[in-house]
Design an enzyme around this catalytic site. Structure first.
Site, short mmCIF file in Angstrom:
data_model
loop_
_atom_site.label_atom_id
_atom_site.label_comp_id
_atom_site.label_asym_id
_atom_site.label_seq_id
_atom_site.Cartn_x
_atom_site.Cartn_y
_atom_site.Cartn_z
N ARG A 135 1.01 -1.02 0.04
CA ARG A 135 0.15 0.33 -0.05
C ARG A 135 0.97 1.08 -0.29
O ARG A 135 0.78 2.51 0.90
CB ARG A 135 -0.86 -0.05 0.59
CG ARG A 135 -2.29 -1.48 0.92
CD ARG A 135 -3.23 -1.57 0.13
NE ARG A 135 -3.31 -2.77 0.35
CZ ARG A 135 -3.02 -3.66 -0.77
NH1 ARG A 135 -1.62 -3.53 -1.17
NH2 ARG A 135 -3.52 -4.55 -0.62
N SER A 177 -10.32 0.83 4.05
CA SER A 177 -10.01 0.70 5.50
C SER A 177 -9.10 1.72 5.89
O SER A 177 -8.50 1.99 5.12
CB SER A 177 -8.20 -0.53 5.51
OG SER A 177 -8.73 -1.87 5.15
N GLU A 247 -3.82 4.35 6.23
CA GLU A 247 -3.76 4.09 4.71
C GLU A 247 -4.07 5.21 3.79
O GLU A 247 -4.09 5.51 2.83
CB GLU A 247 -5.27 2.84 4.48
CG GLU A 247 -4.51 2.32 2.91
CD GLU A 247 -4.88 1.02 3.11
OE1 GLU A 247 -5.95 0.11 1.95
OE2 GLU A 247 -4.36 -0.37 4.04
#
Length: 250
Positions: A135, A177, A247
């Site tokens: 990520r 998320s 995130e």
């Protein structure tokens, strides 16, 4: 743009947003589809890509894609043309530019896997000159276009498997998320373990379906969201000594 309607979590002010291309970019923050971005009431200097970056072309066995193409649109194109490696995009909100910047994916399926090069304000940059990890990428410029390798055929079994993985995600407005999973653990498990599953502040709630999703139950504000983000970080650090990293982008 009214972010309370445009953003996937339905939070944010009405702001003027500059339409960006390769010639007029001047350090604006690109909002993409605002699926991973929490826009504060004080946000300024925002930009969105010009519609000229909404294209998909098959050229000499490669896939050339404009960064404004929605993830779902590329998924549908690849499925129709029997192109594998993009099955994970089915349920990922957002657009290709943002997905490349954050190296979006599901489990080990990531958008950087098939990437060859991207076009930014500095011209074309090859994948080998970009750092990608979970990520994350070190791309700091707007992505305008990307070229992908076609490595295999579309895989319907993998598609179904990835779809089932995402069935446990809430349907209410969210940013996906909130935190990255720390090494060897899950942010959702940690947030649940510190007693925050179902916790509510104003119109924002830690989802009872998946504790790493904070959902807008109606009338949620930027401050509500920030309270829960900071509370989760504080509690998880106090209980487990683990510092959760967002995130999402704030």
């Amino acid at each position: 743009i009214d972010f309370s309607k445009f953003s996937s979590i339905k939070i944010g002010p009405k702001k003027e947003v500059k339409i960006i291309n390769e010639d007029n970019y001047n350090g604006e923050f690109l909002i993409g589809r605002a699926t991973n971005t929490l826009i504060s009431p004080n946000a300024d200097n925002l930009g969105i890509l010009d519609d000229r970056y909404k294209f998909i072309k098959l050229e000499k066995g490669y896939l050339k894609v404009g960064a404004k193409v929605k993830n779902r649109v590329l998924y549908n194109f690849c499925k129709r043309h029997n192109i594998g490696g993009f099955e994970f995009l089915a349920k990922l909100p957002g657009s290709i530019g943002g997905s490349i910047k954050m190296n979006a994916g599901v489990k080990e399926e990531e958008i950087s896997n098939n990437l060859i090069a991207i076009k930014t304000t500095k011209g074309w940059i090859e994948k080998k000159d970009i750092n990608f990890s979970y990520r994350f990428s070190d791309i700091n410029d707007p992505v305008f276009e990307a070229v992908f390798e076609i490595k295999r055929d579309y895989d319907s079994q993998l598609d179904l498997k990835l779809y089932n993985l995402r069935k446990n995600q809430p349907k209410d407005p969210s940013l996906g998320s909130v935190f990255k999973n720390p090494k060897g653990d899950y942010a959702g498990r940690l947030i649940e373990a510190v007693g925050m599953k179902g916790m509510k502040k104003g119109g924002v709630k830690v989802s009872e379906i998946h504790a790493n999703f904070f959902v807008n139950t109606g009338g949620g504000s930027f401050d509500d969201m920030m309270f829960l983000i900071n509370e989760a970080k504080k509690r998880v650090y106090e209980n487990f000594g683990i510092l959760l990293n967002e995130e999402i982008i704030i």
